[in-house]
Motif scaffolding. Structure first.
Motif, PDB file in Angstrom:
ATOM      1  N   LEU A 155     -18.303  33.908  40.009  1.00 24.14           N
ATOM      2  CA  LEU A 155     -18.355  33.206  38.726  1.00 24.14           C
ATOM      3  C   LEU A 155     -17.052  32.456  38.465  1.00 24.14           C
ATOM      4  O   LEU A 155     -17.068  31.296  38.018  1.00 24.14           O
ATOM      5  N   VAL A 156     -15.928  33.108  38.747  1.00 23.99           N
ATOM      6  CA  VAL A 156     -14.629  32.451  38.570  1.00 23.99           C
ATOM      7  C   VAL A 156     -14.529  31.224  39.474  1.00 23.99           C
ATOM      8  O   VAL A 156     -14.091  30.144  39.048  1.00 23.99           O
ATOM      9  N   ALA A 157     -14.955  31.370  40.737  1.00 18.72           N
ATOM     10  CA  ALA A 157     -14.910  30.244  41.670  1.00 18.72           C
ATOM     11  C   ALA A 157     -15.796  29.100  41.185  1.00 18.72           C
ATOM     12  O   ALA A 157     -15.417  27.921  41.290  1.00 18.72           O
ATOM     13  N   THR A 158     -16.972  29.432  40.656  1.00 24.37           N
ATOM     14  CA  THR A 158     -17.880  28.406  40.150  1.00 24.37           C
ATOM     15  C   THR A 158     -17.231  27.597  39.030  1.00 24.37           C
ATOM     16  O   THR A 158     -17.274  26.359  39.020  1.00 24.37           O
ATOM     17  N   VAL A 159     -16.610  28.302  38.089  1.00 17.27           N
ATOM     18  CA  VAL A 159     -15.963  27.624  36.958  1.00 17.27           C
ATOM     19  C   VAL A 159     -14.813  26.746  37.445  1.00 17.27           C
ATOM     20  O   VAL A 159     -14.661  25.588  37.016  1.00 17.27           O
ATOM     21  N   LEU A 160     -14.000  27.276  38.360  1.00 17.27           N
ATOM     22  CA  LEU A 160     -12.846  26.513  38.853  1.00 17.27           C
ATOM     23  C   LEU A 160     -13.283  25.261  39.604  1.00 17.27           C
ATOM     24  O   LEU A 160     -12.713  24.182  39.423  1.00 17.27           O
ATOM     25  N   VAL A 161     -14.301  25.398  40.453  1.00 16.20           N
ATOM     26  CA  VAL A 161     -14.790  24.237  41.201  1.00 16.20           C
ATOM     27  C   VAL A 161     -15.356  23.192  40.246  1.00 16.20           C
ATOM     28  O   VAL A 161     -15.103  21.985  40.388  1.00 16.20           O
ATOM     29  N   TYR A 162     -16.112  23.649  39.266  1.00 14.14           N
ATOM     30  CA  TYR A 162     -16.712  22.711  38.317  1.00 14.14           C
ATOM     31  C   TYR A 162     -15.634  21.958  37.526  1.00 14.14           C
ATOM     32  O   TYR A 162     -15.680  20.737  37.396  1.00 14.14           O
ATOM     33  N   VAL A 163     -14.656  22.707  37.021  1.00 10.68           N
ATOM     34  CA  VAL A 163     -13.595  22.084  36.219  1.00 10.68           C
ATOM     35  C   VAL A 163     -12.772  21.117  37.063  1.00 10.68           C
ATOM     36  O   VAL A 163     -12.426  20.008  36.620  1.00 10.68           O
ATOM     37  N   ALA A 164     -12.464  21.518  38.300  1.00 13.16           N
ATOM     38  CA  ALA A 164     -11.632  20.668  39.154  1.00 13.16           C
ATOM     39  C   ALA A 164     -12.376  19.439  39.676  1.00 13.16           C
ATOM     40  O   ALA A 164     -11.764  18.379  39.858  1.00 13.16           O
ATOM     41  N   ALA A 165     -13.675  19.573  39.901  1.00 17.70           N
ATOM     42  CA  ALA A 165     -14.431  18.468  40.494  1.00 17.70           C
ATOM     43  C   ALA A 165     -14.947  17.476  39.461  1.00 17.70           C
ATOM     44  O   ALA A 165     -15.185  16.308  39.773  1.00 17.70           O
ATOM     45  N   ARG A 166     -15.140  17.924  38.232  1.00 16.39           N
ATOM     46  CA  ARG A 166     -15.743  17.066  37.217  1.00 16.39           C
ATOM     47  C   ARG A 166     -14.754  16.026  36.715  1.00 16.39           C
ATOM     48  O   ARG A 166     -13.576  16.313  36.489  1.00 16.39           O
ATOM     49  N   THR A 167     -15.234  14.814  36.552  1.00 19.59           N
ATOM     50  CA  THR A 167     -14.462  13.723  35.955  1.00 19.59           C
ATOM     51  C   THR A 167     -15.239  13.165  34.765  1.00 19.59           C
ATOM     52  O   THR A 167     -16.325  13.633  34.441  1.00 19.59           O
ATOM     53  N   SER A 168     -14.700  12.144  34.149  1.00 20.98           N
ATOM     54  CA  SER A 168     -15.407  11.526  33.022  1.00 20.98           C
ATOM     55  C   SER A 168     -16.719  10.891  33.456  1.00 20.98           C
ATOM     56  O   SER A 168     -17.622  10.689  32.643  1.00 20.98           O
ATOM     57  N   GLN A 169     -16.835  10.587  34.761  1.00 19.70           N
ATOM     58  CA  GLN A 169     -18.074  10.022  35.291  1.00 19.70           C
ATOM     59  C   GLN A 169     -19.057  11.100  35.762  1.00 19.70           C
ATOM     60  O   GLN A 169     -20.161  10.790  36.205  1.00 19.70           O
TER      61      GLN A 169
END
Length: 364
Positions: A155-169
């Motif tokens: 779960l922690v890895a999922t959140v970190l990947v999502y936050v790091a990979a997501r941009t305004s687009q």
């Protein structure tokens, strides 16, 4: 309604009718289901204590119907009912789940080399499991500590990947792959450091065994969660299969077909992360199933995800059942990590697939 069948499949349907692909897919589903049923019965009877087909069927019938078992058969009946049957059923669930996630992830990132672990989720789960094995973290939870810690790490890895990979687009395929790969290396480094500084160095073998996956801890209690998440996630992916067809053609084409690719990719990410995290928490990081099975399936029925998601889970279940059989019989009474078996089969299979001239990722 969104028409997202891959162009080659659409042209072939115009020439020969749309019935042929559906019939071929149905034939493969029926054939593989029969093979899966026979494989499950055979797998239940195989092990350190071999049990004949007739006795296996008798014990399974007694388990389902509640028939009385003779006193001389109680020991072998308990082996099947308490140990092998839940293990085989869990193998079916895990094989089906990882195969479906592999199909979805490859479409999500449009990458033929993607698998359920490309998002770094399994590496995060490994950190949680390793902390329990080496340091006794969450020991108060008893036998559930490893699974709970592994899921928390996922779960922690999922959140970190999502936050790091997501941009305004939104989430782009390339950023997802690069971020997931980078996070996987980071979590693997943490796991390695934990092994080296552990005061219980002899437990390093247990960590490695978990990292390669095993069904040895399969119990009836572990089945409902795994099966529930796999079934719910699989149904969602099946409903979304036309959208997967659009997504794999590219975001511009998907948008032209009326699909919000960025929003849909977020939904896919959440579903794939939940399925992967749950399965990895229960059986460890079993590789190559989600990488190879989708490609083999596409060779059998084409690239249309409506057909792929019908065949891949059954094929993946058959593969996992036999991988587990070999893992517990090749060096019996000892047991090999199941990930070693899937890699031993998956590597040459993947190489042969890549050398097959008639196969191209995304072709129908």
């Amino acid at each position: 309604m969104l028409d997202t069948a891959p162009p080659p499949a659409r042209r072939r349907g115009a020439a020969h009718g749309t019935t042929a692909p559906a019939v071929r897919t149905a034939a493969w589903v029926v054939a593989l289901t029969v093979v899966l049923a026979a494989s499950a019965v055979a797998a239940v009877g195989m092990g350190t204590v071999p049990i004949s087909w007739s006795d296996t069927l008798h014990y399974l019938h007694a388990y389902v119907t509640g028939d009385i078992i003779a006193a001389d058969d109680v020991t072998r009946y308990r082996i099947i009912a308490d140990t092998r049957l839940p293990r085989v059923l869990l193998a079916i669930v895990v094989g089906a789940g990882l195969s479906m996630v592999g199909v979805a992830v490859q479409a999500m990132v449009r990458n033929a080399l993607a698998d359920p672990f490309v998002l770094g989720i399994s590496s995060g789960a490994a950190v949680g499991a390793t902390s329990v094995i080496l340091f006794g973290t969450l020991a108060a939870l008893g036998a559930a500590a490893i699974s709970f810690a592994a899921f928390a790490g996922a779960l922690v890895a999922t959140v970190l990947v999502y936050v790091a990979a997501r941009t305004s687009q939104g989430l782009s395929p390339l950023r997802l792959v690069l971020t997931g790969t980078a996070m996987a290396y980071g979590f693997s480094a943490i796991t390695t450091v934990m092994i080296f500084v552990s005061p219980r160095g002899e437990d390093a073998k247990s960590v490695m065994f978990w990292l390669l996956g095993s069904l040895a801890s399969a119990r009836w209690s572990s089945l409902p969660i795994a099966a529930g998440v796999t079934v719910c996630g699989g149904l969602l992916l099946a409903v979304w299969s036309p959208k997967l067809n659009a997504l794999v053609m590219g975001d511009d084409v998907a948008s032209g077909l009326g699909l919000n690719a960025q929003r849909f990719r977020v939904y896919l990410f959440v579903v794939c992360a939940a399925m992967t995290g749950t399965l990895v928490a229960i059986v460890g990081a079993i590789g190559f199933v989600g990488l190879v099975v989708p490609h083999v399936t596409r060779m059998l029925v084409g690239a249309d995800h409506r057909r792929v998601l019908a065949v891949a889970p059954v094929l993946g279940a058959v593969f996992m059942v036999w991988a587990d059989v070999f893992s517990r019989t090749v060096v019996a009474p000892a047991e090999l990590p199941i990930g070693a078996i899937t890699a031993f089969v998956g590597v040459p299979t993947f190489i042969l697939l890549m050398r097959a001239r008639r196969y191209t990722f995304g072709s129908a």
